[in-house]
Design a protein around this motif. Structure first.
Motif, PDB file in Angstrom:
ATOM      1  N   UNK A 218    -148.845 -11.067   6.138  1.00 17.38           N
ATOM      2  CA  UNK A 218    -149.627 -10.271   7.077  1.00 17.38           C
ATOM      3  C   UNK A 218    -150.908 -10.979   7.506  1.00 17.38           C
ATOM      4  N   UNK A 219    -151.165 -11.003   8.813  1.00 19.99           N
ATOM      5  CA  UNK A 219    -152.405 -11.549   9.333  1.00 19.99           C
ATOM      6  C   UNK A 219    -153.023 -10.606  10.350  1.00 19.99           C
ATOM      7  N   UNK A 298    -156.072 -21.722  12.661  1.00 19.09           N
ATOM      8  CA  UNK A 298    -156.219 -21.274  11.281  1.00 19.09           C
ATOM      9  C   UNK A 298    -156.509 -19.781  11.237  1.00 19.09           C
ATOM     10  N   UNK A 299    -156.090 -19.173  10.154  1.00 21.06           N
ATOM     11  CA  UNK A 299    -156.373 -17.764   9.893  1.00 21.06           C
ATOM     12  C   UNK A 299    -157.863 -17.596   9.597  1.00 21.06           C
ATOM     13  N   UNK A 300    -158.474 -16.551  10.150  1.00 23.50           N
ATOM     14  CA  UNK A 300    -159.887 -16.300   9.885  1.00 23.50           C
ATOM     15  C   UNK A 300    -160.111 -15.034   9.055  1.00 23.50           C
ATOM     16  N   UNK A 301    -159.263 -14.023   9.266  1.00 23.93           N
ATOM     17  CA  UNK A 301    -159.409 -12.745   8.546  1.00 23.93           C
ATOM     18  C   UNK A 301    -158.405 -12.709   7.397  1.00 23.93           C
ATOM     19  N   UNK A 302    -158.884 -12.481   6.173  1.00 27.45           N
ATOM     20  CA  UNK A 302    -158.007 -12.451   4.999  1.00 27.45           C
ATOM     21  C   UNK A 302    -157.205 -11.150   4.949  1.00 27.45           C
ATOM     22  N   UNK A 303    -156.199 -11.129   4.099  1.00 27.64           N
ATOM     23  CA  UNK A 303    -155.361  -9.928   3.923  1.00 27.64           C
ATOM     24  C   UNK A 303    -156.206  -8.725   3.513  1.00 27.64           C
ATOM     25  N   UNK A 304    -157.050  -8.912   2.508  1.00 30.47           N
ATOM     26  CA  UNK A 304    -157.878  -7.789   2.032  1.00 30.47           C
ATOM     27  C   UNK A 304    -158.849  -7.320   3.109  1.00 30.47           C
ATOM     28  N   UNK A 305    -159.437  -8.259   3.845  1.00 28.83           N
ATOM     29  CA  UNK A 305    -160.350  -7.883   4.939  1.00 28.83           C
ATOM     30  C   UNK A 305    -159.612  -7.108   6.016  1.00 28.83           C
TER      31      UNK A 305
END
Length: 319
Positions: A218-219, A298-305
């Motif tokens: 998930x992103x 690149x991904x900037x927002x983490x799963x938990x965020x």
């Protein structure tokens, strides 16, 4: 010189984020919208004055030709689809018409009317389905497990075929699950955050879900639309997996969402067999190496965020 882009599916989650991104970059943005008795523009209401909407439908070739004639785009992003896997089981023919053949019609409209335009096709991790290797990358064989996945495979190969047969710039973005506060309520992530918010606000007492052990990569949708744009800025067209490279279970998503409002998920979640699908996709994990190395995405927002962002948004709605 100002670029012009046409987005099908502009009223959806991805379409709204992509429209914002392109406006920030100075594009003239056109969006294809179906004629509805009640316009579905909630996600783009804040930018309606800055974009141009054209009526059309992916099941109607004439309307797609007309849309391309009107805006003469340099870039076309085909994001429109019947995009809910669950509905594809009850409406398989409609899913094939819109999600599969609809993509072919978009390609044909571009080929006939503006063959120099660059085309982005929204492909999906659901094409991998019963995965043949982990993690899934661009060369992993497809094994779709739903009418939606089947239709996306058709659209993927149509895009490759038009690229190779007509020398069109047509790229597939094989995007793994991407979510946001703008996600439709029928999707499990938004169903969870909406349900948790309702429980936290005293409006509900339980949350009924299907397979809690299903794993997904998930992103954040806002990160993923940047990859769409970056693909069309390359010198040549190609196909790319866009993913975080991390897999998390539905149970983890639920746990974080309930924890954010100070509750224990085990007190409220009920597993309901009616939410299990005829053919389950239990584990998806993408390898984004090619996109990272080719154009630096690149991904900037983490799963938990991401989970916390969604639950806070739904809490605000109910408050």
């Amino acid at each position: 010189m100002t670029k012009t882009a046409l987005i099908t599916g502009i009223t959806g989650q991805d379409g709204s984020y992509l429209a914002e991104l392109l406006l920030e970059k100075g594009y003239d943005v056109y969006g294809l919208v179906r004629r509805l008795s009640t316009p579905n523009v909630g996600r783009i209401e804040h930018i309606l004055r800055d974009i141009n909407l054209i009526e059309g439908d992916l099941t109607d070739q004439c309307s797609l030709n007309n849309a391309v004639d009107i805006c003469k785009p340099e870039e076309v992003y085909n994001l429109a689809a019947q995009s809910f896997v669950g509905t594809s089981w009850t409406q398989p023919i409609a899913t094939g018409e819109v999600t599969g053949l609809g993509a072919l019609r978009v390609l044909e409209a571009v080929r006939q009317r503006c063959p120099d335009a660059k085309v982005y096709q929204a492909s999906s991790s659901e094409m991998f389905g019963k995965v043949q290797e982990t993690p899934q990358r661009e060369l992993t064989p497809f094994y779709p497990r739903s009418p939606y996945g089947i239709a996306k495979v058709y659209a993927y190969w149509a895009t490759v075929n038009y690229r190779e047969s007509y020398d069109m710039f047509a790229s597939n973005g094989i995007l793994f699950n991407h979510e946001s506060p703008r996600r439709g309520i029928e999707f499990v992530t938004r169903k969870i955050t909406d349900g948790v918010a309702r429980i936290a606000c005293g409006l509900d007492t339980e949350l009924r879900l299907g397979n809690l052990d299903a794993m997904r990569d998930w992103g954040f949708a806002g990160d993923y639309v940047k990859a769409m744009w970056m693909m069309l800025q390359q010198e040549s067209a190609d196909d790319y997996v866009v993913a975080t490279g991390e897999a998390h279970s539905v149970r983890e998503f639920v746990q974080i969402a309930f924890s954010e409002v100070g509750l224990n998920y085990e007190d409220y979640v009920v597993v309901d067999p009616k939410f299990f699908r005829p053919a389950e996709v239990t584990f998806l994990l993408g390898d984004p190496t090619k996109a990272q190395e080719s154009f630096g995405w690149k991904q900037e927002v983490s799963f938990e965020e991401l989970v916390k962002m969604m639950i806070r948004s739904d809490m605000e709605l109910y408050k």
